[in-house]
Scaffold this motif. Structure first.
Motif, PDB file in Angstrom:
ATOM      1  N   SER A  99       0.833  -1.199   0.000  1.00  0.00           N
ATOM      2  CA  SER A  99       0.000   0.000   0.000  1.00  0.00           C
ATOM      3  C   SER A  99       0.867   1.248   0.000  1.00  0.00           C
ATOM      4  O   SER A  99       1.787   1.374   0.807  1.00  0.00           O
ATOM      5  CB  SER A  99      -0.889   0.003   1.242  1.00  0.00           C
ATOM      6  OG  SER A  99      -1.468   1.277   1.406  1.00  0.00           O
TER       7      SER A  99
ATOM      8  N   CYS B 176      -8.262  -3.744  -3.325  1.00  0.00           N
ATOM      9  CA  CYS B 176      -8.501  -3.268  -1.963  1.00  0.00           C
ATOM     10  C   CYS B 176      -7.447  -3.793  -1.007  1.00  0.00           C
ATOM     11  O   CYS B 176      -6.985  -3.086  -0.115  1.00  0.00           O
ATOM     12  CB  CYS B 176      -9.889  -3.687  -1.505  1.00  0.00           C
ATOM     13  SG  CYS B 176     -10.221  -5.439  -1.697  1.00  0.00           S
ATOM     14  N   CYS B 180      -4.576  -1.496   1.156  1.00  0.00           N
ATOM     15  CA  CYS B 180      -4.831  -1.376   2.595  1.00  0.00           C
ATOM     16  C   CYS B 180      -3.522  -1.127   3.341  1.00  0.00           C
ATOM     17  O   CYS B 180      -2.610  -1.949   3.275  1.00  0.00           O
ATOM     18  CB  CYS B 180      -5.503  -2.635   3.133  1.00  0.00           C
ATOM     19  SG  CYS B 180      -5.718  -2.562   4.920  1.00  0.00           S
ATOM     20  N   THR B 185      -7.425  -5.765   5.715  1.00  0.00           N
ATOM     21  CA  THR B 185      -8.208  -6.558   4.771  1.00  0.00           C
ATOM     22  C   THR B 185      -7.255  -7.499   4.046  1.00  0.00           C
ATOM     23  O   THR B 185      -6.140  -7.121   3.724  1.00  0.00           O
ATOM     24  CB  THR B 185      -9.013  -5.663   3.807  1.00  0.00           C
ATOM     25  OG1 THR B 185      -9.892  -6.502   3.049  1.00  0.00           O
ATOM     26  CG2 THR B 185      -8.144  -4.898   2.846  1.00  0.00           C
ATOM     27  N   CYS B 206      -9.395   1.609   0.424  1.00  0.00           N
ATOM     28  CA  CYS B 206      -9.928   0.423  -0.242  1.00  0.00           C
ATOM     29  C   CYS B 206     -11.225   0.744  -0.982  1.00  0.00           C
ATOM     30  O   CYS B 206     -11.490   0.213  -2.056  1.00  0.00           O
ATOM     31  CB  CYS B 206     -10.152  -0.696   0.762  1.00  0.00           C
ATOM     32  SG  CYS B 206     -11.210  -0.245   2.142  1.00  0.00           S
ATOM     33  N   CYS B 210     -11.502  -0.093  -5.085  1.00  0.00           N
ATOM     34  CA  CYS B 210     -12.323  -1.156  -5.654  1.00  0.00           C
ATOM     35  C   CYS B 210     -12.934  -0.715  -6.983  1.00  0.00           C
ATOM     36  O   CYS B 210     -13.685   0.255  -7.023  1.00  0.00           O
ATOM     37  CB  CYS B 210     -13.445  -1.558  -4.699  1.00  0.00           C
ATOM     38  SG  CYS B 210     -14.525  -2.793  -5.439  1.00  0.00           S
ATOM     39  N   ARG B 215     -17.205  -1.831  -2.102  1.00  0.00           N
ATOM     40  CA  ARG B 215     -16.909  -1.516  -0.699  1.00  0.00           C
ATOM     41  C   ARG B 215     -17.631  -0.257  -0.269  1.00  0.00           C
ATOM     42  O   ARG B 215     -17.849   0.660  -1.060  1.00  0.00           O
ATOM     43  CB  ARG B 215     -15.411  -1.325  -0.508  1.00  0.00           C
ATOM     44  CG  ARG B 215     -14.678  -2.650  -0.422  1.00  0.00           C
ATOM     45  CD  ARG B 215     -13.217  -2.428  -0.133  1.00  0.00           C
ATOM     46  NE  ARG B 215     -12.548  -3.692   0.136  1.00  0.00           N
ATOM     47  CZ  ARG B 215     -12.049  -4.040   1.322  1.00  0.00           C
ATOM     48  NH1 ARG B 215     -12.138  -3.216   2.354  1.00  0.00           N
ATOM     49  NH2 ARG B 215     -11.457  -5.195   1.477  1.00  0.00           N
TER      50      ARG B 215
END
Lengths: 401, 295
Positions: A99, B176, B180, B185, B206, B210, B215
């Motif tokens: 991320s 997603c 994160c 998740t 997230c 998506c 979500r």
């Protein structure tokens, strides 16, 4: 019709049902805006510290403090936005490295430490001097701030300068990294057509420099008026050069991005055009209008080789225009990107709330805080060389290396 | 160990007597559905905004003391879902069942599953799309908790129309999960993408990432929310609630590790498609009967 849910975003066309709860609000607009100001102010500070451009000497330490003050508040919009702010450090303790957002704590933390260190080295001589001059509690405070390092011999000062310079050098890629990274957070999302661009980090970075220079110009003029000190022509000319370059490049790159999107004309381009003409039309007018104004004014100032009071007035106005223009640009990107539905068949219209946790009021408070901190910190650490000690100890610091 | 599957159940020959018996059961079931429908209306009036939200105590209990399923091994299963759009009648019982089963927020703006209605009017090359979230549909049904499409096309000539059920695609490469920041998740071994709501920080990255809009954000809990194919049910050998209630069998669910499961047969016997394949997410919800207009 009355809704059970309070924050319904109205839409036209077809949007996914969950999109009507707008995920990222105006707080996420000012987050990249504030980090952008940090990056821009730092660049100005570095122009003197690293490249030794003399015209920026009078404002380089002020720019450094400005960068620090804004950096302190850069994470606050994010904290206000989180659904579970008390868990914010989960991203730092157990970062999920795929991320982009997981890096935020580290990138911001590193940059904040770097700024604090650089400020300490740039101001150490002053802190020591103050601890000698001031009495009472403030004398003690300066004593603590010096961390017991009260050697102000030419050799020690030369080391100070050298370290500050190295930190500043590291700071340039770090500032670019910090802001390019913010651009990546948006640009790397394939889901949103309006964000998903390879140029996004570059656009964010360049507009950051534009807005940061604008901020320094505006603050320098205002502070000089308050302190009744002359606004140095040489410094203003230097700022003019940076401003012109910044505005020119950012306008071209942003224009290219838009052109590419329109020219490729992938599926849903009609909706993109409807977005520009619809929900964000005012933002687009402000962004491009203000940029064009700054561009024209700085060009004219260069062509007519303007100096003195006229230079101050017009450069101040174009600095202000750039700050407003870049703020509008952040709105257009962050809000506009979400107003364009993932279905590419619909448009949402976001209306910010006035009061509440995520509201314009919060934005106002967060935006004012760095300025208040700047006022306080310039009282503690006066960055203006001419006002320091009678023997001009500090202004000598930068000449020693 | 294995979970009882529908295929292992003894097939019952449909005699005349059995058929009549089934009719009788059907009538009872229909009554139950009507009853449930009116119960939604009643409880919504009674308890205000979030009629089917768990209360805080129930939520805390579910989070702190999750049910143990000792005989379940997630390495043994590969769950997948199919949607046969040609069978969907847009009755929205799946939405209703999902909201009740998973205590999803009871408003028209947060769903784990929903149904889209695509209508081509005569002479038009593009479809008109709407879902239950459309204010006109809510106005027509009178409440956000009564899931119903309005009859807006009754006075116009419709060339083609169909429904498409949407839900989380439990992708092989979920965007997603990629974005994160905390790893709250994650992709489970048996397929579904799950959320640890005790670890989610509520950044909504997230929700942004998506591609399918699957979500949402639970305002009262401050965390992200999504369909997990009723993980609490499928790990006990039950079907997800939406599959269970679908009256036309347009939702198909099963284990891909079992070549004779409904989903394996569905994928093998049909030309299946996935939504937005260009995103590279490799969804695990397989559709038949999609149209170029489906988003």
């Amino acid at each position: 019709m009355e809704h059970v849910f309070d924050h319904v975003t109205p839409y036209i066309g077809y949007v996914y049902p969950n999109e009507t709860d707008f995920p990222w609000s105006q707080l996420i607009v000012i987050y990249p805006y504030i980090t952008g100001l940090v990056a821009g102010a730092f660049v100005i500070s570095s122009l003197h510290h690293v490249f030794n451009i003399k015209s920026f000497a009078p404002i380089s330490r002020f720019a450094l403090l400005t960068a620090l003050c804004f950096m302190v508040f850069a994470p606050s919009p994010l904290l206000f936005h989180l659904g579970q702010p008390t868990r914010a450090f989960n991203a730092v303790i157990t970062p999920h490295w795929t991320s982009a957002m997981a890096a935020f704590g580290y990138v911001a933390g590193f940059y904040l430490c770097l700024l604090i260190l650089e400020v300490w080295f740039a101001f150490r001589a002053d802190i020591v001097a103050m601890s000698k001059v001031r009495s009472g509690i403030m004398g003690k405070v300066y004593g603590w701030l010096s961390l017991g390092s009260d050697d102000v011999s030419p050799r020690a000062l030369a080391i100070d300068h050298k370290v500050a310079r190295i930190l500043s050098m590291i700071g340039i890629p770090a500032a670019c990294g910090l802001h390019g990274y913010v651009g990546f957070v948006f640009g790397s999302l394939k889901t949103r057509e309006w964000w998903s661009s390879d140029l996004m980090p570059v656009i964010f970075l360049l507009s950051a420099v534009g807005s940061g220079v604008g901020l320094i110009i505006v603050l320098y003029v205002i502070v000089s008026k308050f302190r009744k000190t002359p606004i140095l022509d040489e410094t203003m000319r230097g700022l003019l050069y940076v401003m012109f370059t910044g505005v020119a490049v950012v306008m071209v790159i942003e224009g290219l991005e838009m052109l590419e999107m329109v020219y490729k004309a992938r599926e849903g381009i009609d909706t993109v055009m409807a977005l520009v003409a619809g929900p964000i039309w005012a933002g687009m007018y402000i962004q491009w209008g203000m940029s064009a104004f700054a561009m024209l004014v700085t060009s004219a100032l260069l062509v007519f080789n303007t100096h003195g009071k006229r230079l101050v007035t017009w450069l101040f106005l174009s600095g202000l225009a750039m700050m407003i223009g870049v703020l509008a640009m952040r709105w257009n990107v962050v809000i506009g990107g979400q107003e364009l539905s993932k279905t590419m068949k619909g448009l949402l219209t976001f209306t910010p709330e006035l009061f509440g946790r995520e509201s314009l009021f919060t934005v106002l408070i967060i935006t004012i805080c760095p300025y208040i901190l700047l006022v306080l910190i310039t009282k503690l650490l006066p960055p203006w060389n001419e006002k320091i000690e009678p023997d001009h100890r500090v202004s000598e610091v930068h000449k020693l290396a | 160990m294995s979970i009882p599957d529908s295929k292992t159940e003894e097939a019952v020959a449909l005699s005349r007597r059995g058929f009549l018996g089934l009719l009788g059961k059907g009538a009872v079931c229909a009554g139950a559905i009507v009853g449930a429908g009116s119960a939604i209306g009643a409880s919504q009036v009674g308890s205000g905004k979030h009629a089917f939200q768990q209360n805080d105590q129930q939520y805390a209990e579910a989070v702190n003391n999750p049910p143990k399923i000792p005989e379940y091994n997630w390495n043994d299963h590969q769950w997948a879902m199919g949607v046969d759009t040609t069978r969907c009648i847009g009755c929205l019982r799946c939405m209703e069942a999902c909201k009740m089963e998973n205590s999803v927020q009871m408003d028209a703006n947060h769903h784990r599953t929903w149904v889209e209605r695509y209508v081509y009017l005569e002479g038009s090359s593009t479809a008109l799309v709407d879902s239950q979230t459309d204010p006109k549909n809510i106005e027509n049904s009178g409440s956000e908790t009564k899931f119903r499409f309005d009859n807006r096309y009754r006075n116009v000539k419709v060339a083609k129309a169909f429904f498409v059920a949407k839900l989380c695609n439990q992708c092989e490469h979920p965007s997603c999960v990629q974005v994160c920041p905390t790893g709250a998740t994650f992709k489970s071994k048996d397929g579904p993408v799950l959320i640890d709501t005790t670890y989610c920080i509520g950044c909504q990255y997230c929700v942004q990432a998506c591609p399918y809009g699957a979500r949402s954000f639970n305002q009262s809990r401050g965390t992200a929310e999504k369909c997990n194919w009723c993980y609490h049910r499928i790990t006990k050998g039950l079907n997800p609630a939406c599959v269970e209630v679908c009256p036309t069998g347009s939702r198909i669910f099963g284990d891909r590790n079992d070549p004779e499961s409904p989903i394996s047969l569905f994928i093998r016997n049909n030309h299946v498609q996935v939504l937005k394949p260009e995103m590279g997410n490799a969804p695990n919800v397989f559709y038949i009967g999609l149209d170029k207009e489906v988003v």
